[in-house]
Each structure stands twice: as structure tokens, then as C-alpha cells.
Design an enzyme around this catalytic site. Structure first.
Site, PDB file in Angstrom:
ATOM      1  N   MET A 198      -6.860   2.634  10.315  1.00 16.30           N
ATOM      2  CA  MET A 198      -6.512   1.588   9.881  1.00 16.30           C
ATOM      3  C   MET A 198      -5.588   1.058  10.772  1.00 16.30           C
ATOM      4  SD  MET A 198      -5.892   2.290   6.099  1.00 16.30           S
ATOM      5  CE  MET A 198      -7.066   1.783   4.806  1.00 16.30           C
ATOM      6  N   GLY A 199      -4.608   0.276  10.666  1.00 20.09           N
ATOM      7  CA  GLY A 199      -3.460  -0.210  10.797  1.00 20.09           C
ATOM      8  C   GLY A 199      -3.351  -2.650  11.012  1.00 20.09           C
TER       9      GLY A 199
ATOM     10  N   ILE B   7       2.052   3.045   6.961  1.00 22.72           N
ATOM     11  CA  ILE B   7       1.060   4.071   7.897  1.00 22.72           C
ATOM     12  C   ILE B   7       1.095   2.741   9.145  1.00 22.72           C
ATOM     13  CG2 ILE B   7       0.325   5.400   6.171  1.00 22.72           C
ATOM     14  CD1 ILE B   7      -2.116   4.106   7.484  1.00 22.72           C
ATOM     15  N   ASP B   8       0.962   1.505   9.627  1.00 23.65           N
ATOM     16  CA  ASP B   8       0.783   0.468  10.690  1.00 23.65           C
ATOM     17  C   ASP B   8       1.673   0.783  11.919  1.00 23.65           C
ATOM     18  OD1 ASP B   8      -1.332   0.245   9.006  1.00 23.65           O
ATOM     19  OD2 ASP B   8      -0.788  -1.387   8.203  1.00 23.65           O
TER      20      ASP B   8
ATOM     21  N   GLY C 239      -0.725  -8.965  -7.017  1.00 24.48           N
ATOM     22  CA  GLY C 239      -0.575 -10.461  -8.037  1.00 24.48           C
ATOM     23  C   GLY C 239       0.134 -11.721  -7.870  1.00 24.48           C
TER      24      GLY C 239
ATOM     25  N   GLY D 110       6.297  -2.495   3.455  1.00 26.17           N
ATOM     26  CA  GLY D 110       5.495  -2.950   4.802  1.00 26.17           C
ATOM     27  C   GLY D 110       6.486  -4.352   4.626  1.00 26.17           C
TER      28      GLY D 110
ATOM     29  N   ARG E 217     -23.307  13.375  21.465  1.00 30.94           N
ATOM     30  CA  ARG E 217     -22.961  12.007  21.336  1.00 30.94           C
ATOM     31  C   ARG E 217     -21.987  11.190  21.921  1.00 30.94           C
ATOM     32  NH1 ARG E 217     -24.796  14.348  15.271  1.00 30.94           N
ATOM     33  NH2 ARG E 217     -27.105  14.017  14.801  1.00 30.94           N
TER      34      ARG E 217
ATOM     35  N   GLU F 257      -8.779  -1.035  13.127  1.00 29.88           N
ATOM     36  CA  GLU F 257     -10.094  -1.288  12.050  1.00 29.88           C
ATOM     37  C   GLU F 257      -9.423  -3.283  12.675  1.00 29.88           C
ATOM     38  OE1 GLU F 257      -8.665  -1.131   8.016  1.00 29.88           O
ATOM     39  OE2 GLU F 257      -6.466  -2.190   9.077  1.00 29.88           O
TER      40      GLU F 257
ATOM     41  N   GLY G 203       0.683  -0.896   0.026  1.00 32.95           N
ATOM     42  CA  GLY G 203       0.152  -0.201  -0.034  1.00 32.95           C
ATOM     43  C   GLY G 203       0.706   1.551   0.279  1.00 32.95           C
TER      44      GLY G 203
HETATM   45  O1  F6P Z   1      -0.776  -1.918   5.300  1.00 38.16           O
HETATM   46  C1  F6P Z   1      -1.667  -0.689   5.097  1.00 38.16           C
HETATM   47  C2  F6P Z   1      -3.421  -0.205   5.126  1.00 38.16           C
HETATM   48  O2  F6P Z   1      -3.146   1.001   5.492  1.00 38.16           O
HETATM   49  C3  F6P Z   1      -3.688  -0.758   6.662  1.00 38.16           C
HETATM   50  O3  F6P Z   1      -3.865  -0.264   7.819  1.00 38.16           O
HETATM   51  C4  F6P Z   1      -4.846  -1.626   5.804  1.00 38.16           C
HETATM   52  O4  F6P Z   1      -5.425  -2.930   6.212  1.00 38.16           O
HETATM   53  C5  F6P Z   1      -4.940  -1.852   3.959  1.00 38.16           C
HETATM   54  O5  F6P Z   1      -3.801  -1.288   4.379  1.00 38.16           O
HETATM   55  C6  F6P Z   1      -5.840  -1.310   3.599  1.00 38.16           C
HETATM   56  O6  F6P Z   1      -5.407  -2.061   2.148  1.00 38.16           O
HETATM   57  P1  F6P Z   1      -5.815  -1.657   0.349  1.00 38.16           P
HETATM   58  O7  F6P Z   1      -5.912  -0.181   0.306  1.00 38.16           O
HETATM   59  O8  F6P Z   1      -5.214  -2.491  -0.087  1.00 38.16           O
HETATM   60  O9  F6P Z   1      -7.264  -2.191   0.891  1.00 38.16           O
END
Ligand code: F6P
Length: 360
Positions: free
Chosen positions: A182-183, A139-140, A76, A115, A175, A235, A12
């Protein structure tokens, strides 16, 4: 001696990829070497090769530009991660095709920016005899052996700004606001961003949660006159005894796509507390845009260090940030285990000491 060095971005995208490409190309240029970008991930090395010359003028503006000018792929033939992060071995024919591709392009070494998935591939290429060094991107922040990966701080900045915005609307409407971030299987973004934004509840994959604990926190806040609650949920967070929530069916040779836990938490909290709740999924906003200053500097250090490794012929290594300095470690060591949040570590303890509910 004039060398040709290939630069490839895999997995990613994330803020800072271009800043690393720039640093690698500049450091190579200083040595009189030529840097060549490989387009579309490792596939760009295969027949017919796809490359982009990284001459001096091509580097204009790259320090601040988001994404990757080389394009990237996390699916791929070169996918090395499947399911819930399991490693997959690449077939020997593919390794051989890659070696031949490098030879045809006259590349003496490859700098792989990626990564854990791309670095697993890098390790396999290294074992096959291909001269390669790695730069940890994600980013994770889940790559082992380095305190930080580049891109992480930019994502945390995005999360923090989102929480700041949700704060005012949550308070105005009394609220519960749930922010899904993400992560993947690590809670670094949620925990760092959550603490930086002042979240009341932070749910991470490393600490399975129970709703009773969340409801108790919300009731306690109500009793103290706080009629809104900010929840940050990674997530990959999950309720005790439950599986990860995924947003798409599993496809072959790909990692599961996580997503949806934010809505689950929102609906359940609304039901259990009777309070209005809303969910916001931050998604790819966390991966886009310009890198924050810290990442720009880190990318510059990583890229130049990668060229130092190439110069020293120190292959099979990944550059890393160790808190006070940048150095290197074997890629094999970095990818041996995903770096997840220690549930009793400093950041989790900080959150607890602040009264943040971690859901356990
Ligand atoms: O590994 C980086 C990341 O952004 C994760 O945090 C997330 O689960 C994943 O990639 C999302 O991947 P994609 O963009 O392929 O949906």
C-alpha cells in the site's frame, strides 16, 4: 477547571490508533479532564451523537490493540479528498452542524486523529472556529510537516516480514516474486520495507518505471548466479507514460482505489523474461494488528502532546515528530502538500547504492 475533550478517529484505520486514544485520555485524566470518544468518525458528532466514555478502566489493553475502538469512516458527508487526492470543501451547513454537535456534547476541544483527508477536515473545522488539534495517522507516511506518522513503522514491519518469507520460496523455485504494498501516492512503505527486506527491485509512484530496466536487472542477477528476484511494487507505482492502476470504479466524493499494478508487473515480467513469476498482494494485513514498539512510543508521545496543545489553547495545530523530538505545526502547513519520496533523497540513494533497481 474541568474540561471535556472529544477524541475522533477518521480515515482508514492503522496500528496505534488505540494507543493514541489511550495517551490522550490518560493525559486528560491527569489534568482532571474528561475524555469522550466520538464513534464512527466525525459523523458521531452529528445528531444523534454517538460517543464512548473514555474513563480510566476503558483504557485497559489499548496500547497494544489494533484498529480503533471508536470505529472510523473514510466516506460519506465528511470526505474531504476525492479522485487522485484532490481536496474538497465541506458545505457550511455541515460545519455548523458539527459545531452544534460539539456544543451539545459540552466538548471544549476536539483531538482529531487522522491522515491527510481527516486533517483537511480538521483544518476546515478550525477555520470555522472549532477548537481542534490533529494527530497524524497513516501507514502511508504521506502527511507533510512530520518526519513520521504513526502506523508507518508497523506497516513497514509487516512488509519486511512478508519479503523475508517470499525470499525463501522465490529462491527455492528460482522465481520472480512480486509483492504489491500500500501507500497510495507515496512510495514510503515500498521503499523502507523493500530496503529492510532486501528487495532487488522497488517501484514507487515518485519514479515511473520502464520494463526494460527491470528485465535488465533480472538478467544481470541471472548472469551472477541469482536465479530469483524479489520485486516490491507500491500500489501507486506506474509505468512511464501510463496512468495509475485502480481496483475499483471511482465513486463520488471518494479517492480512487488503487490496486492491481502487482499483477500487471508480474505478467509482463513473465512474458519478457520467460521466468515463472508470482504476485502477492499484502493488502490490509499492513493495516491490521498490534503496533510495533516504536509506534507505541510515538503514539504515546503524540497523544500526550495533543493534550499539551489543548491545555495551551494552541488550536489548529498538528503534533509532529521531528527526528529528535515531538512538537507541533499548523495543520494547514501539514496538509498543504502530500509528503512523497524525494526521488534523489537519502532513501532512494541508499537503494541505488545497494544496486536496487528503482525502475528508471
Ligand atoms: O491510506 C491508507 C490506505 O491503506 C492506503 O495505503 C490504501 O490505498 C487505502 O488506505 C485503502 O483504503 P481502503 O481500506 O478504503 O480500501
Amino acid at each position: 477547571m474541568n474540561k471535556r475533550i472529544g477524541v475522533v478517529t477518521g480515515g482508514g484505520d492503522c496500528p496505534g490508533l488505540n494507543a493514541v486514544i489511550r495517551a490522550v485520555a490518560k493525559a486528560a485524566d491527569r489534568r482532571g479532564w474528561e475524555a469522550v470518544g466520538i464513534i464512527g468518525g466525525y459523523d458521531g458528532l452529528l445528531e444523534p451523537p454517538q460517543t464512548l466514555p473514555l474513563d480510566y478502566r476503558a483504557l485497559d489493553g489499548l496500547l497494544v490493540r489494533g484498529g480503533t475502538i471508536l470505529g472510523t469512516a473514510n466516506r460519506g458527508r465528511f470526505s474531504a479528498k476525492t479522485g487522485h487526492g484532490d481536496q474538497r470543501r465541506l458545505p457550511d451547513e455541515l460545519l455548523e452542524e458539527t459545531r452544534r454537535g460539539m456544543e451539545a456534547l459540552g466538548l471544549e476541544a476536539l483531538v482529531s486523529i487522522g491522515g491527510d483527508g481527516s486533517l483537511c477536515i480538521a483544518q476546515q473545522l478550525h477555520e470555522y472556529g472549532i477548537p481542534i488539534v490533529g494527530v497524524p495517522k497513516t501507514i502511508d507516511n504521506d502527511v507533510g510537516g512530520t518526519v513520521l506518522t504513526f502506523g508507518f513503522m508497523s506497516a513497514v514491519d509487516c512488509v519486511t516480514q512478508a519479503i523475508d518469507r517470499l525470499h525463501t520460496t522465490a529462491e527455492s523455485h528460482s522465481r520472480i516474486l512480486v509483492l504489491e504494498v500500500m501507500g497510495r501516492y507515496a512510495g514510503w512503505i515500498a521503499l523502507f520495507g523493500g530496503i529492510a527486506g532486501g528487495a532487488d527491485v522497488i517501484l514507487i509512484p515518485e519514479i515511473p518505471f520502464c520494463f526494460d530496466s527491470l528485465v535488465a536487472k533480472i538478467r544481470d542477477r541471472e548472469a551472477r548466479g541469482k536465479h530469483f528476484t524479489l520485486v516490491v511494487v507500491a500500489e501507486g507505482a506506474r509505468e512511464k507514460g501510463r496512468d495509475f492502476v485502480t481496483s475499483a470504479a471511482q465513486s463520488e466524493n471518494r479517492e480512487a482505489r488503487l490496486g492491481g499494478i502487482g499483477s500487471v508487473v508480474t505478467a509482463e515480467l513473465e512474458k519478457r523474461t520467460g521466468k515463472e513469476a508470482r504476485c502477492c498482494v499484502l493488502g490490509h494485513l499492513q493495516r491490521g494488528g498490534t503496533p510495533v514498539p516504536f509506534d507505541r512510543a510515538l503514539c504515546s508521545m503524540f497523544g500526550t502532546e495533543a493534550i499539551e496543545l489543548v491545555a495551551a489553547g494552541d488550536f489548529g495545530k498538528m503534533v509532529g515528530y521531528f527526528g529528535t523530538h515531538v512538537g507541533a505545526l499548523p495543520i494547514a502547513q501539514a496538509v498543504a502538500k502530500l509528503k512523497t519520496v524525494p526521488p534523489a533523497g537519502d532513501m532512494a540513494q541508499t537503494a541505488r547504492a545497494l544496486g536496487v533497481c528503482l525502475g528508471d
